[in-house]
Motif scaffolding. Structure first.
Motif, short mmCIF file in Angstrom:
data_model
loop_
_atom_site.label_atom_id
_atom_site.label_comp_id
_atom_site.label_asym_id
_atom_site.label_seq_id
_atom_site.Cartn_x
_atom_site.Cartn_y
_atom_site.Cartn_z
N ARG A 93 -5.09 -8.24 -9.27
CA ARG A 93 -4.16 -8.11 -10.37
C ARG A 93 -4.83 -8.58 -11.76
O ARG A 93 -4.87 -8.08 -12.72
CB ARG A 93 -2.92 -9.12 -10.41
CG ARG A 93 -1.72 -8.91 -9.51
CD ARG A 93 -0.58 -9.76 -9.53
NE ARG A 93 0.08 -9.28 -10.76
CZ ARG A 93 1.31 -9.36 -10.77
NH1 ARG A 93 2.19 -9.34 -9.74
NH2 ARG A 93 2.17 -9.14 -11.96
N GLU A 104 3.64 -5.11 -4.30
CA GLU A 104 4.37 -5.85 -4.93
C GLU A 104 5.86 -5.13 -5.49
O GLU A 104 6.81 -5.69 -5.84
CB GLU A 104 3.51 -6.14 -6.28
CG GLU A 104 2.39 -7.26 -5.96
CD GLU A 104 3.05 -8.58 -5.86
OE1 GLU A 104 3.53 -8.99 -6.80
OE2 GLU A 104 2.67 -9.39 -4.87
N TRP A 122 2.38 -3.16 -11.35
CA TRP A 122 2.64 -4.18 -10.41
C TRP A 122 4.05 -4.55 -10.49
O TRP A 122 4.61 -5.11 -9.28
CB TRP A 122 1.90 -5.36 -10.77
CG TRP A 122 0.48 -5.16 -10.53
CD1 TRP A 122 -0.34 -4.69 -11.60
CD2 TRP A 122 -0.46 -5.48 -9.52
NE1 TRP A 122 -1.71 -4.84 -11.13
CE2 TRP A 122 -1.60 -5.08 -9.72
CE3 TRP A 122 -0.26 -6.09 -8.24
CZ2 TRP A 122 -2.87 -5.19 -8.77
CZ3 TRP A 122 -1.18 -6.05 -7.21
CH2 TRP A 122 -2.45 -5.62 -7.75
N ARG A 171 -2.24 -3.34 3.95
CA ARG A 171 -3.52 -3.68 2.77
C ARG A 171 -4.79 -3.12 3.25
O ARG A 171 -5.59 -2.89 2.61
CB ARG A 171 -3.53 -5.21 2.56
CG ARG A 171 -2.10 -6.08 2.19
CD ARG A 171 -1.86 -5.68 0.83
NE ARG A 171 -2.59 -6.13 -0.13
CZ ARG A 171 -2.36 -7.17 -0.93
NH1 ARG A 171 -1.36 -8.03 -0.26
NH2 ARG A 171 -3.37 -8.00 -1.46
N THR A 227 6.29 0.71 1.74
CA THR A 227 5.29 0.39 0.92
C THR A 227 4.34 1.63 0.52
O THR A 227 3.77 2.08 -0.54
CB THR A 227 4.15 -0.70 1.43
OG1 THR A 227 3.77 -0.55 2.55
CG2 THR A 227 4.73 -2.07 1.32
N LEU A 274 -4.65 -13.80 1.69
CA LEU A 274 -3.98 -12.62 1.01
C LEU A 274 -3.44 -12.66 -0.25
O LEU A 274 -3.56 -11.88 -1.17
CB LEU A 274 -3.06 -11.95 2.21
CG LEU A 274 -3.37 -11.45 3.22
CD1 LEU A 274 -2.39 -11.06 4.25
CD2 LEU A 274 -4.26 -10.05 2.82
N THR A 309 -4.49 -10.68 -3.66
CA THR A 309 -3.60 -10.07 -4.70
C THR A 309 -3.71 -10.69 -6.16
O THR A 309 -3.81 -9.79 -6.98
CB THR A 309 -2.36 -10.37 -4.33
OG1 THR A 309 -1.93 -10.04 -3.17
CG2 THR A 309 -1.15 -9.84 -5.11
N GLN A 311 -2.83 -0.40 -2.90
CA GLN A 311 -1.81 -1.05 -1.67
C GLN A 311 -1.34 -2.41 -2.20
O GLN A 311 -0.17 -2.38 -1.69
CB GLN A 311 -3.06 -1.29 -0.53
CG GLN A 311 -3.51 0.11 -0.16
CD GLN A 311 -2.66 1.32 0.14
OE1 GLN A 311 -1.57 0.81 0.73
NE2 GLN A 311 -3.05 2.52 0.00
N ALA A 312 -2.04 -3.24 -2.96
CA ALA A 312 -1.24 -4.26 -3.24
C ALA A 312 -0.10 -4.08 -4.15
O ALA A 312 1.08 -4.77 -4.32
CB ALA A 312 -2.26 -5.52 -3.91
#
Length: 653
Positions: free
Chosen positions: A274, A235, A282, A159, A300, A266, A270, A230-231
Motif C-alpha cells: 500500500r 482488500e 485499494w 497472493r 478476488t 502477510l 500488505t 493481488q493485495a
C-alpha cells in the motif's frame, strides 16, 4: 524445403496480415476536413486516436470492449461464497457428528450433542468454539478441518500463485520456507521503499524464491505491481461485503492463518505494498451478482479483473493532462481484451509515432496539435476548395489560378534564370531552339530544347500589400454554422499570401469581446467562446497598428462579421459590452473606421446573415470609407474574400 510439411488454416486472431498500414497523410487530411468544417482541432486530433483512422479501430472501441467485460465480471457470482462455503462445510461436519453420536448410548455422547445444540449462529464463532472439540466422527473431523485449511490455502494462493504445492498439506518444512520467503520479500520491499539500489538483491531473491512467482517478474517494480494487484483485490473483496459478512470472513481468515508468523508477515506485506503503490484502487467495493457463490480465490480473481479493467478504462480514456498512448499498459490490454486488441493499440501507437516522426503533429502540455507543416497542408486544402469553387463560376473575371504571378505582362521577355517564377514565353523559347540549329544545317525537327533556349515573359512588378483580415469570433458565428467557413476562408487567404504573394503582409485578427492577432495554428485551434460581445472597434485598432508597420504597402482591410458591434474598449483598456448596442460603441467603432480611411485603407465588409441592424451599420461604414459591402451565401464566403483580396491588392497608387 524438401521433406518439410506445411499446414494452413483460417486466420483467427492477431494482426490482419493483409491489413494496409495507416495512411498518415490521409489521417492528416481527415483531421483537416473536420477542422475546416468547424470542429475543434483538439477534438479532431483526439477523435483520430479515439475513433481510429478511416476504417480503423480506436480507443473508443477498446473502451467499449473493456466496459462489456467489466459488466460480465460483475455478473459472475456472489462474493460471500467463502463464508457460504464455510457454513456448508460446518453443516456437513455437524451432521456427520450427530449421526455418529446418535449410535452411541453414553453420557459423553449426550454431552457432545448438547455442545452442538448450543453452537452460535455465526459461522466464524461456531468454527472458533469447535476448535478444541473432540470429534467422535473421523469424517466430521476431516470436513471441519477443510474449512480452515481450504480458506488458508485460498488466501495464500491468491497472493502467491506458486504456493499451491507448498500448501498441499501441513508440511512444517514447507511452512518454514513460506515464512522465509515472506521475510525476505518484506525486507526487499522495505529497502526499495528507502530508495536503496535493489537490483542485485532482487536477483538473489528470485534465484532463491523464484518458483513462488510463475509470472517471472523482471524487476522489483514488476514484482511490486503484480503483488499489489493481488493485495488490492483482496482488500476490495472485504470492502465489497456487508459489515456482517466482512466480520465473518475476517474472523475465519484469522483462524485459518493462526497466530504464527504467516499472519503477521502477510499483514506487513500488505502495508508495504500500500505504501509503494498508494495510487492503486485499494478501497473501492463492488456489488456483484450471479447464481454461483464464489470462493475466496474466485471472488478476488473477479475483483482483480474488475480493478485492472477500471485502470484500463482510465488509461484508454486519455482524459488526464499530458496523456499519451504510451500510458496504456499493452500487456494488461492483451490479458483482458485479447491479442487483437493489443495489436490495435500498437497500430494506434505507431500512427501517433509516425505523425510525430514525419512532422505532422507536435505535442504540447494540452496534447497533440498540428505542426506548421500540417497547417500549410491545411491551408493548401482550404485554398484548393476556394479555387475549385472559383473555377466552376467563371464570369469573365480575373483568373485566380494565375493570381500568383509577380505582375502584369509588359510584352518583353528575357533569358530564363534559375529561380524565376515568371511565365514561360513559349514562342520565343521554341524560336531560340530553331535558330540555334538552323545555321549548322541540322534539321530543326523535331525541336530539341536546351536550358539556354528558355525565355520568360517580363512583368510589371506590383506593389506589395499589407492586409488585415478581421474575422468575427462571437458565439453566434458558431451557433449559426459559420465557424467552419470562417476558418476555411482565413486559412485559405493565409496560404495564398504565404505561397503566391510572399511580399504581402497578412495579419488575421479575431474579435469577440476582445480582439487578438491569430497565427495559422491559433486560428486552426481556436474554439468558440460563450462570452458575448462583438468588438469590431478593437479589431480595427489592431488592424491600423498592422498597417502602420508597413507604410510602403497597399493597405487592405477585410471584415467578416454576422452582427453589429456590441462592445468597445474604454479608456482603461477594458471591454464594455451592451446589447442592444449603445451610441458609444458605434461612435468608438466609427472613429477607428475614420482613422483607417485617412490612412488610405478601404474597408470591404462581408456581411453574414440578414440582421437589419448589421445591414444599416455596414452600409454606413462602406459609404463613409469608400468601401464595399458583400452579402455572400455562407458557402461562397471564401470565394468572395479571396477574389476581393486579389482585386484590392492590385493597388490604386
Amino acid at each position: 524445403m524438401a521433406g518439410q510439411r506445411f499446414r494452413y488454416g483460417a486466420w483467427r486472431d492477431g494482426p490482419d496480415p493483409l491489413a494496409p498500414p495507416f495512411d498518415v497523410r490521409a489521417a492528416v487530411d481527415d483531421v483537416g476536413e473536420r477542422v475546416l468544417a468547424g470542429e475543434s482541432l483538439r477534438d479532431a486530433l483526439r477523435d483520430l486516436i479515439h475513433r481510429g483512422p478511416r476504417d480503423g479501430r480506436g480507443l473508443d472501441d477498446l473502451r467499449a470492449r473493456a466496459r462489456r467485460l467489466r459488466r460480465d465480471a460483475l455478473r459472475r457470482g456472489n462474493l460471500d461464497g467463502a463464508v457460504t462455503r464455510a457454513q456448508q462445510l460446518l453443516d456437513q461436519a455437524v451432521a456427520a457428528e450427530r449421526d455418529e453420536l446418535a449410535g452411541r448410548d453414553d453420557d459423553a455422547a449426550r454431552f457432545h450433542e448438547a455442545v452442538l445444540d448450543s453452537l452460535p449462529r455465526s459461522t466464524s464463532q461456531a468454527v472458533q468454539e469447535l476448535s478444541g472439540y473432540d470429534w467422535a466422527s473421523d469424517e466430521a473431523r476431516r470436513t471441519y478441518q477443510q474449512i480452515l485449511d481450504g480458506l488458508r490455502r485460498e488466501v495464500v494462493e491468491q497472493r502467491f500463485a506458486g504456493m499451491k504445492q507448498a500448501l498441499s498439506g501441513r508440511d512444517p518444512a514447507a511452512e518454514a520456507r513460506i515464512g522465509e520467503m515472506l521475510s525476505d520479500l518484506n525486507d526487499l520491499l522495505a529497502r526499495h521503499a528507502r530508495g536503496e539500489d535493489t537490483g542485485d538483491a532482487f536477483q538473489r531473491f528470485m534465484d532463491k524464491h523464484g518458483d513462488f512467482f510463475p509470472d517471472k517478474p523482471g524487476s522489483v517494480d514488476e514484482l511490486i505491481d503484480s503483488l499489489a494487484r493481488q493485495a488490492a483485490a483482496a482488500e476490495r473483496l472485504m470492502r465489497s461485503l456487508s459489515p456482517q459478512q466482512r466480520e465473518e470472513l475476517q474472523q475465519l481468515m484469522d483462524q485459518a492463518l493462526g497466530d504464527g508468523p504467516l499472519r503477521s508477515q502477510l499483514a506487513e506485506l500488505t502495508d508495504n505494498l500500500r505504501a509503494l503503490r498508494p495510487g492503486m484502487n485499494w478501497t473501492r467495493g463492488e456489488r456483484m451478482r450471479g447464481a454461483p457463490d464464489l470462493g475466496y480465490g474466485d471472488a478476488t480473481e473477479a475483483l482483480g479483473e474488475i480493478g485492472e479493467l477500471d485502470d484500463l478504462l482510465g488509461q484508454l480514456g486519455q482524459e488526464h493532462p499530458g496523456a499519451t498512448l504510451d500510458d496504456v499498459d499493452v500487456e494488461a490490454v492483451e490479458r483482458q481484451l485479447g491479442r487483437s486488441a493489443a495489436d490495435d493499440l500498437r497500430r494506434l501507437r505507431e500512427l501517433e509515432r509516425e505523425l510525430r516522426r514525419q512532422g505532422w503533429v507536435t505535442r504540447d502540455a494540452e496534447g497533440l496539435t498540428l505542426s506548421p507543416k500540417a497547417l500549410r497542408r491545411l491551408g493548401r486544402t482550404a485554398l484548393a476548395k476556394v479555387f475549385a469553387d472559383l473555377a466552376g463560376r467563371r464570369r469573365g473575371e480575373h483568373d485566380l489560378r494565375d493570381a500568383g504571378a509577380a505582375g502584369d505582362l509588359i510584352g518583353s521577355s528575357r533569358r530564363w534564370q534559375f529561380g524565376d517564377e515568371q511565365p514561360l514565353d513559349v514562342v520565343r523559347t521554341i524560336g531560340n531552339a530553331v535558330r540555334r540549329r538552323a545555321p549548322a544545317g541540322v534539321s530543326t525537327l523535331p525541336v530539341r530544347l536546351e536550358p539556354d533556349d528558355f525565355e520568360v515573359s517580363e512583368t510589371e512588378r506590383r506593389a506589395s500589400a499589407v492586409v488585415a483580415l478581421c474575422v468575427d469570433l462571437s458565439f453566434s458565428m458558431f451557433a449559426d454554422g459559420r465557424w467552419g467557413p470562417m476558418k476555411q476562408t482565413a486559412l485559405a487567404l493565409s496560404h495564398l499570401v504565404a505561397t503566391r504573394f510572399p511580399q504581402d503582409s497578412l495579419q488575421i485578427i479575431g474579435f469577440g469581446r476582445y480582439a487578438m492577432p491569430l497565427s495559422q495554428g491559433e486560428l486552426a485551434a481556436i474554439e468558440p467562446d460563450m462570452v458575448q460581445g462583438t468588438n469590431l472597434q478593437h479589431a480595427l485598432k489592431l488592424a491600423a497598428r498592422h498597417l502602420r508597420r508597413h507604410p510602403e504597402s497597399e493597405p487592405v482591410v477585410l471584415v467578416v462579421t454576422d452582427g453589429e458591434p456590441t462592445a468597445h474598449l474604454d479608456d482603461d483598456g477594458e471591454a464594455f459590452f451592451s446589447w442592444p448596442t449603445t451610441h458609444e460603441t458605434v461612435q468608438s467603432t466609427v472613429r477607428e473606421v475614420d482613422q483607417l480611411t485617412r490612412y488610405g485603407a478601404v474597408l470591404n465588409l462581408f456581411m453574414l446573415g440578414e440582421d437589419e441592424g448589421l445591414r444599416r451599420f455596414v452600409n454606413a461604414v462602406a459609404q463613409r470609407s469608400g468601401g464595399r459591402v458583400f452579402s455572400p451565401e455562407i458557402g461562397e464566403l471564401g470565394r468572395y474574400v479571396v477574389d476581393d483580396y486579389v482585386r484590392a491588392r492590385r493597388g490604386r497608387r
